[in-house]
Scaffold this motif. Structure first.
Motif, PDB file in Angstrom:
ATOM      1  N   ARG A   1       0.841  -1.196   0.000  1.00  0.00           N
ATOM      2  CA  ARG A   1       0.000   0.000   0.000  1.00  0.00           C
ATOM      3  C   ARG A   1       0.873   1.241   0.000  1.00  0.00           C
ATOM      4  O   ARG A   1       1.888   1.293   0.698  1.00  0.00           O
ATOM      5  CB  ARG A   1      -0.893  -0.026   1.229  1.00  0.00           C
ATOM      6  CG  ARG A   1      -1.949   1.059   1.265  1.00  0.00           C
ATOM      7  CD  ARG A   1      -2.817   0.968   2.498  1.00  0.00           C
ATOM      8  NE  ARG A   1      -2.120   1.432   3.676  1.00  0.00           N
ATOM      9  CZ  ARG A   1      -2.710   1.679   4.858  1.00  0.00           C
ATOM     10  NH1 ARG A   1      -4.008   1.462   4.978  1.00  0.00           N
ATOM     11  NH2 ARG A   1      -2.021   2.099   5.885  1.00  0.00           N
ATOM     12  N   PRO A   2       0.535   2.286  -0.763  1.00  0.00           N
ATOM     13  CA  PRO A   2       1.334   3.514  -0.743  1.00  0.00           C
ATOM     14  C   PRO A   2       1.304   4.174   0.625  1.00  0.00           C
ATOM     15  O   PRO A   2       0.382   3.951   1.425  1.00  0.00           O
ATOM     16  CB  PRO A   2       0.676   4.395  -1.810  1.00  0.00           C
ATOM     17  CG  PRO A   2      -0.699   3.845  -1.976  1.00  0.00           C
ATOM     18  CD  PRO A   2      -0.596   2.378  -1.706  1.00  0.00           C
TER      19      PRO A   2
ATOM     20  N   LEU B   1      -5.201  13.827  -6.168  1.00  0.00           N
ATOM     21  CA  LEU B   1      -5.522  12.399  -6.178  1.00  0.00           C
ATOM     22  C   LEU B   1      -5.246  11.784  -7.545  1.00  0.00           C
ATOM     23  O   LEU B   1      -4.775  10.640  -7.633  1.00  0.00           O
ATOM     24  CB  LEU B   1      -6.973  12.181  -5.776  1.00  0.00           C
ATOM     25  CG  LEU B   1      -7.341  12.609  -4.349  1.00  0.00           C
ATOM     26  CD1 LEU B   1      -8.813  12.344  -4.075  1.00  0.00           C
ATOM     27  CD2 LEU B   1      -6.460  11.908  -3.318  1.00  0.00           C
ATOM     28  N   ALA B   2      -5.504  12.539  -8.618  1.00  0.00           N
ATOM     29  CA  ALA B   2      -5.187  12.036  -9.958  1.00  0.00           C
ATOM     30  C   ALA B   2      -3.678  11.878 -10.115  1.00  0.00           C
ATOM     31  O   ALA B   2      -3.193  10.891 -10.697  1.00  0.00           O
ATOM     32  CB  ALA B   2      -5.748  12.985 -11.016  1.00  0.00           C
ATOM     33  N   GLU B   3      -2.921  12.842  -9.585  1.00  0.00           N
ATOM     34  CA  GLU B   3      -1.458  12.745  -9.632  1.00  0.00           C
ATOM     35  C   GLU B   3      -0.973  11.556  -8.810  1.00  0.00           C
ATOM     36  O   GLU B   3      -0.047  10.834  -9.209  1.00  0.00           O
ATOM     37  CB  GLU B   3      -0.846  14.049  -9.121  1.00  0.00           C
ATOM     38  CG  GLU B   3       0.643  14.164  -9.327  1.00  0.00           C
ATOM     39  CD  GLU B   3       1.208  15.489  -8.833  1.00  0.00           C
ATOM     40  OE1 GLU B   3       2.433  15.677  -8.944  1.00  0.00           O
ATOM     41  OE2 GLU B   3       0.439  16.324  -8.320  1.00  0.00           O
ATOM     42  N   ALA B   4      -1.597  11.342  -7.652  1.00  0.00           N
ATOM     43  CA  ALA B   4      -1.231  10.192  -6.815  1.00  0.00           C
ATOM     44  C   ALA B   4      -1.490   8.885  -7.543  1.00  0.00           C
ATOM     45  O   ALA B   4      -0.670   7.956  -7.505  1.00  0.00           O
ATOM     46  CB  ALA B   4      -2.007  10.245  -5.502  1.00  0.00           C
ATOM     47  N   ASP B   5      -2.628   8.789  -8.209  1.00  0.00           N
ATOM     48  CA  ASP B   5      -2.927   7.583  -8.986  1.00  0.00           C
ATOM     49  C   ASP B   5      -1.881   7.351 -10.065  1.00  0.00           C
ATOM     50  O   ASP B   5      -1.413   6.217 -10.270  1.00  0.00           O
ATOM     51  CB  ASP B   5      -4.315   7.706  -9.636  1.00  0.00           C
ATOM     52  CG  ASP B   5      -5.457   7.420  -8.672  1.00  0.00           C
ATOM     53  OD1 ASP B   5      -5.270   6.592  -7.760  1.00  0.00           O
ATOM     54  OD2 ASP B   5      -6.528   8.019  -8.833  1.00  0.00           O
ATOM     55  N   ALA B   6      -1.512   8.420 -10.767  1.00  0.00           N
ATOM     56  CA  ALA B   6      -0.546   8.289 -11.857  1.00  0.00           C
ATOM     57  C   ALA B   6       0.817   7.849 -11.344  1.00  0.00           C
ATOM     58  O   ALA B   6       1.454   6.946 -11.910  1.00  0.00           O
ATOM     59  CB  ALA B   6      -0.430   9.617 -12.610  1.00  0.00           C
ATOM     60  N   LEU B   7       1.280   8.458 -10.274  1.00  0.00           N
ATOM     61  CA  LEU B   7       2.616   8.141  -9.764  1.00  0.00           C
ATOM     62  C   LEU B   7       2.669   6.746  -9.155  1.00  0.00           C
ATOM     63  O   LEU B   7       3.640   6.010  -9.354  1.00  0.00           O
ATOM     64  CB  LEU B   7       3.047   9.198  -8.747  1.00  0.00           C
ATOM     65  CG  LEU B   7       3.465  10.548  -9.351  1.00  0.00           C
ATOM     66  CD1 LEU B   7       3.547  11.625  -8.280  1.00  0.00           C
ATOM     67  CD2 LEU B   7       4.808  10.426 -10.076  1.00  0.00           C
ATOM     68  N   THR B   8       1.642   6.360  -8.420  1.00  0.00           N
ATOM     69  CA  THR B   8       1.664   5.012  -7.845  1.00  0.00           C
ATOM     70  C   THR B   8       1.568   3.965  -8.943  1.00  0.00           C
ATOM     71  O   THR B   8       2.127   2.873  -8.822  1.00  0.00           O
ATOM     72  CB  THR B   8       0.543   4.808  -6.815  1.00  0.00           C
ATOM     73  OG1 THR B   8      -0.717   5.156  -7.393  1.00  0.00           O
ATOM     74  CG2 THR B   8       0.787   5.658  -5.574  1.00  0.00           C
TER      75      THR B   8
ATOM     76  N   LEU C   1       4.197   9.165  -1.216  1.00  0.00           N
ATOM     77  CA  LEU C   1       3.744  10.417  -1.815  1.00  0.00           C
ATOM     78  C   LEU C   1       3.737  11.488  -0.741  1.00  0.00           C
ATOM     79  O   LEU C   1       3.131  11.304   0.329  1.00  0.00           O
ATOM     80  CB  LEU C   1       2.333  10.241  -2.386  1.00  0.00           C
ATOM     81  CG  LEU C   1       2.212   9.170  -3.474  1.00  0.00           C
ATOM     82  CD1 LEU C   1       0.762   8.753  -3.650  1.00  0.00           C
ATOM     83  CD2 LEU C   1       2.785   9.670  -4.787  1.00  0.00           C
ATOM     84  N   THR C   2       4.402  12.611  -1.016  1.00  0.00           N
ATOM     85  CA  THR C   2       4.569  13.644   0.007  1.00  0.00           C
ATOM     86  C   THR C   2       4.086  14.983  -0.522  1.00  0.00           C
ATOM     87  O   THR C   2       4.396  15.373  -1.649  1.00  0.00           O
ATOM     88  CB  THR C   2       6.045  13.757   0.416  1.00  0.00           C
ATOM     89  OG1 THR C   2       6.456  12.516   0.999  1.00  0.00           O
ATOM     90  CG2 THR C   2       6.251  14.858   1.442  1.00  0.00           C
TER      91      THR C   2
END
Length: 264
Positions: free
Chosen positions: A3-4, A226-233, A240-241
């Motif tokens: 999990r991230p 949240l979209a950026e978090a989805d993309a990076l994960t 993610l910070t």
């Protein structure tokens, strides 16, 4: 895949009273944030450049005593400001105060005003990276000699994306790599790191990949984060910070990211 994790960098600027930062780290722990970071500078990086500001490592000692679950660390500590052996001893001490929750973040440094006004030699980007390359084995050696030993092998985070020197140091020494690359740039940087890992005989999967969300100043909307978090994960980032500045330390985005993490 694990999990991230969610980190918050509580930037120690623009808070006239330390109690605002003390309250913010307590709220981070209550929200379920995984790691609270500060930064290792002597003046604000944006806003009023002569505004209120507090020092990094004395603050980490206070956080270690104040909190009980959340991991803590500098994102990242500037190698130039302290003798490597001293930094190792400071890190070991904070690790013990907090019962084994310190992340030892280290970087080569870049803010000229910090160097100039506090009397450190600025050198060049190349010379500062060479100094970091010299310091990292010394830090590890001193950690191995300290009595008592750290409570655990201290996770070492190296920040930066320089492809020739910085990522080589990550491959050689780091347990965690922090990048400011966007989702568009990240795959290339990760591929370069993997090449360096292959050259030194190391599995790149053994290094936790960390990335900043939203930049230092403008976080964007929660949905954008949240979209950026989805993309990076989706690209393999596991930590993610987001940055959070004084005087108010608004943790709305951090709370949303913790809810997003818990749904993964």
């Amino acid at each position: 895949m694990s999990r991230p994790r969610i980190g918050v960098q509580l930037q120690p600027q623009h808070a006239p009273q330390y109690r605002a930062i003390r309250d913010a780290v307590r709220r981070c722990e209550d929200l379920g944030v995984d790691i609270a970071f500060n930064w290792d500078h002597f003046f604000p990086l944006y806003g009023d450049r002569d505004g209120p500001h507090f020092e990094c490592w004395t603050m980490l000692g206070a956080w270690a005593e104040q909190t009980s679950r959340i991991e803590i660390g500098a994102l990242v500590s500037c190698n130039s400001y302290r003798n490597p052996e001293l930094l190792a001893d400071m890190a070991r001490t904070v690790d013990h105060i907090g019962g084994g929750r310190l992340i030892l973040g280290v970087g080569s440094g870049w803010k000229h005003r910090d160097y100039r006004e506090y009397g450190y030699e600025f050198g060049t980007a190349g010379s500062r990276l060479d100094d970091l390359a010299d310091a990292l084995p010394r830090i590890k050696s001193r950690l191995a000699q300290l009595n008592p030993q750290p409570t655990r092998p201290l996770p070492m985070m190296i920040g930066g994306g320089g492809e020739r020197k910085t990522l080589r140091l990550v491959a050689e020494h780091a347990d965690m790599w922090h990048s400011f690359a966007t989702a568009e740039d990240y795959p290339h940087k990760a591929a370069v790191l993997a090449e360096h890992c292959a050259a030194v005989g190391r599995d790149p999967g053994a290094i936790e990949h960390s990335a900043a969300l939203g930049g230092d100043q403008t976080l964007g909307t929660v949905n954008e984060l949240l979209a950026e978090a989805d993309a990076l994960t989706g690209l393999g980032v596991r930590l993610l910070t987001i940055g959070c500045t004084g005087p108010d330390y608004d943790l709305t985005a951090a709370e949303a990211l913790c809810r997003w993490r818990d749904q993964q």
